[in-house]
Design an enzyme around this catalytic site. Structure first.
Site, PDB file in Angstrom:
ATOM      1  N   ASN A   1      -0.446 -10.531 -14.691  1.00 14.55           N
ATOM      2  CA  ASN A   1      -0.755 -10.362 -13.261  1.00 14.55           C
ATOM      3  C   ASN A   1      -2.244 -10.140 -12.967  1.00 14.55           C
ATOM      4  OD1 ASN A   1      -0.729  -7.781 -14.302  1.00 14.55           O
ATOM      5  ND2 ASN A   1       0.424  -6.873 -12.616  1.00 14.55           N
TER       6      ASN A   1
ATOM      7  N   GLY B   1       4.843  -3.041 -24.984  1.00 18.51           N
ATOM      8  CA  GLY B   1       3.904  -1.966 -25.327  1.00 18.51           C
ATOM      9  C   GLY B   1       4.586  -0.858 -26.114  1.00 18.51           C
TER      10      GLY B   1
ATOM     11  N   GLU C   1      -0.833   0.715 -20.834  1.00 18.52           N
ATOM     12  CA  GLU C   1      -0.446   0.817 -19.431  1.00 18.52           C
ATOM     13  C   GLU C   1       0.794  -0.046 -19.291  1.00 18.52           C
ATOM     14  OE1 GLU C   1      -2.945  -1.148 -16.582  1.00 18.52           O
ATOM     15  OE2 GLU C   1      -1.421  -0.849 -15.063  1.00 18.52           O
TER      16      GLU C   1
ATOM     17  N   CYS D   1       2.081  -3.282 -11.343  1.00 20.18           N
ATOM     18  CA  CYS D   1       2.726  -2.074 -11.879  1.00 20.18           C
ATOM     19  C   CYS D   1       2.604  -0.938 -10.877  1.00 20.18           C
ATOM     20  CB  CYS D   1       2.130  -1.707 -13.230  1.00 20.18           C
ATOM     21  SG  CYS D   1       0.368  -1.464 -13.161  1.00 20.18           S
TER      22      CYS D   1
HETATM   23  O1  G3H Z   1      -0.188  -4.205 -12.587  1.00 22.81           O
HETATM   24  C1  G3H Z   1      -0.879  -3.249 -12.921  1.00 22.81           C
HETATM   25  C2  G3H Z   1      -2.234  -3.082 -12.404  1.00 22.81           C
HETATM   26  O2  G3H Z   1      -2.925  -2.108 -13.146  1.00 22.81           O
HETATM   27  C3  G3H Z   1      -2.232  -2.722 -10.951  1.00 22.81           C
HETATM   28  O3  G3H Z   1      -3.517  -2.747 -10.451  1.00 22.81           O
HETATM   29  O4  G3H Z   1      -3.235  -1.342  -8.407  1.00 22.81           O
HETATM   30  O5  G3H Z   1      -5.218  -2.812  -8.700  1.00 22.81           O
HETATM   31  O6  G3H Z   1      -2.981  -3.800  -8.264  1.00 22.81           O
HETATM   32  P1  G3H Z   1      -3.743  -2.678  -8.866  1.00 22.81           P
END
Ligand code: G3H
Length: 498
Positions: free
Chosen positions: A171, A251, A266, A300
């Site tokens: 993503n 992970g 993460e 996430c």
């Molecule tokens: O998908 C996980 C990312 O760390 C979310 O980042 O809050 O900038 O969309 P974001």
């Protein structure tokens, strides 16, 4: 634009496949095999990347190890200078990189450009922060500890870990790659990148920006291919000094297999949005839309469950419904709000959660609609804890609403999740908000805003299955170093001076 101009050398026009990056050069794999990247919108092959072999991984590790030794001796200001250069090249070439993001992961076109610009900013900030925090050490004297005289001076500083293995998710294949690359490099490490399959080509373009900036050969490498073939080989490789991973359950498996090395993980999130009776419901609705549906919920940090007090639930649901109706649905090239999810298997998984909720009696605020990988935004009201969607993360544009009768009920639901990434609470009462924040067992709680990782220098961490360690620029630099101390021992004085 993709694979042309300054990017021409990363592409093999004869075989129609992107190369991998090793020893400072763009290469074809000896495997003679490639991996197809499927455009989520057309569901056809968009690009192809090399299927690297284990021997090629070994070579990359070997050169990463020797390049790191020299890099660690390169002055900090010079490392920072090269990172600044890479950041500006990255931003200069935002258009072709964003185009890859649109085609590979169906990121809406404006968000795709934002990801690249944000990444350039992250790299620059990291260079500056690195100069600040790595330029400082600590000095201790021995007579502060009982029984000691002032005869020992202890100097400590931060030194690199060695080779950092970076594995970002689909993503944010650029931003979450540079969030690992930049801290690793400024701290004097070398870096091996294994990009996600969907997102590989964007990542290869980004790596070429670092190549153009002039980093030493072998310091940065990028191997592509199937996780099933080189994944374990990479993560269990004896040459790896630290793994920084962002993604899903993989992970957890990596954490169990990795050796005695620092891990930064993460993983998923089931970020709860607790709405109190006194909340500004227009603000809540706007944040639920932004938090729950941006990039079609594939973050996430997306709002993944709304826990709203029953007394205001009807009003809130109506406000959110009205906003959902205004979301545009369609291809990422048209910059639609809702675009196809990354793969057919993701779409099938989301559909499974929707069917389960339907069977168990959730209220559908819109009709469920799907065309290929494109799923129309859906708000599910009256979700109960026996439904899968109350606990699992759809990673798609489907958002459950659970009506609660007390704040404690909301906190309990949030804390009963196996995830603990972020959460948010909406109320005008700051005292209540602080108490709820303390009670929510998540890495971050946002008060009166949707969860989000950025700005990228903020600490970012998850509890339980949501991760290990803390990210954010400063924390990542620190995490990718270890402490080295030198103790100067003076002779014990035979008499008292003065
Ligand atoms: O998908 C996980 C990312 O760390 C979310 O980042 O809050 O900038 O969309 P974001």
């Amino acid at each position: 634009m993709v694979g042309t101009g300054v990017f021409a050398e990363i592409f093999d026009g004869d075989l129609d496949v992107f190369k991998y990056y090793s020893e400072g050069e763009w290469k074809k794999s000896s495997s003679g095999k490639s991996v197809a990247i499927i455009n989520p919108t057309t569901r056809k092959t968009q690009y192809k990347v090399q299927a690297c072999t284990q021997e090629e991984v070994n070579k990359v590790m070997e050169t990463a190890k020797s390049a790191q030794k020299l890099w660690a001796k390169t002055p900090l200001w010079k490392r920072a200078e090269l990172l600044h250069k890479a950041a500006s090249i990255l931003k200069e070439h935002k258009a072709p990189i964003a185009e890859c993001l649109v085609k590979e992961i169906a990121k809406p076109s404006k968000d795709a450009v934002t990801e690249v610009v944000r990444s350039g900013d992250l790299v620059s900030y990291c260079a500056e922060e690195g100069v600040r925090i790595l330029g400082e050490g600590k000095f201790l004297v021995s007579d502060s500890f009982p029984g000691n005289q002032r005869t020992k001076y202890c100097l400590s500083s931060k030194i690199p870990l060695g080779v950092i293995l970076a594995i970002p998710p689909f993503n944010y294949p650029v931003n979450l790659a540079v969030s690992k690359i930049a801290p690793a490099l400024i701290a004097g490490n070398s870096l091996v990148l294994k990009p996600p399959t969907q997102g590989s080509v964007a990542a290869l373009h980004m790596v070429h920006c670092f190549h153009l900036a002039g980093f030493p050969k072998g310091l940065i490498s990028c191997v592509t291919g199937k996780g099933s073939e080189i994944g374990d080989f990479l993560t269990m490789h004896p040459g790896v000094g630290c793994i920084s991973f962002t993604g899903g359950d993989t992970g957890i498996a990596i954490s169990k297999k990795a050796g005695m090395i620092p891990l930064q993980m993460e993983l998923g999130g089931k970020d709860a949005c607790i709405v109190l009776e006194d909340a500004d419901l227009d603000l809540v609705a706007a944040n639920i839309i932004k938090g729950g549906f941006s990039y079609s919920g594939q973050r996430c940090t997306a709002v993944k469950v709304v826990l709203v007090m029953e007394s205001v639930a009807d009003t809130l649901v109506e406000k959110v419904k009205a906003k959902v109706a205004k979301l545009t649905v369609g291809p990422p090239e048209d910059d639609c709000d809702i675009t196809p999810v990354v793969s057919e298997s993701s779409a099938n998984f989301i559909e499974g959660l929707v069917i389960d909720a339907k069977k168990k009696g959730a209220t559908f605020c819109q009709q469920y609609r799907r065309d290929g990988n494109l799923i129309w935004p859906l708000l599910l009201d009256n979700v109960r804890p026996d439904m899968r969607i109350a606990w699992e993360e759809p990673f798609g544009p489907v958002l459950p609403v659970i009506r609660i009768n007390s704040v404690e009920e909301g906190i309990h639901h949030c804390n009963a999740s196996n995830f603990g990434l972020q959460g948010c609470v909406f109320t005008k009462d700051i005292n209540k908000a602080m108490l709820i924040s303390d009670a929510m067992e998540t890495g971050t709680v946002q008060i009166n805003s949707a969860p989000a990782r950025g700005p990228d220098h903020f600490p970012f961490q998850g509890l339980r299955d949501s991760g290990i360690g803390s990210q954010g620029i400063t924390n990542s630099i620190t995490m990718m170093t270890k402490i080295k101390t030198t103790v100067i021992n003076l002779p014990t004085p035979s008499y008292t001076m003065g």
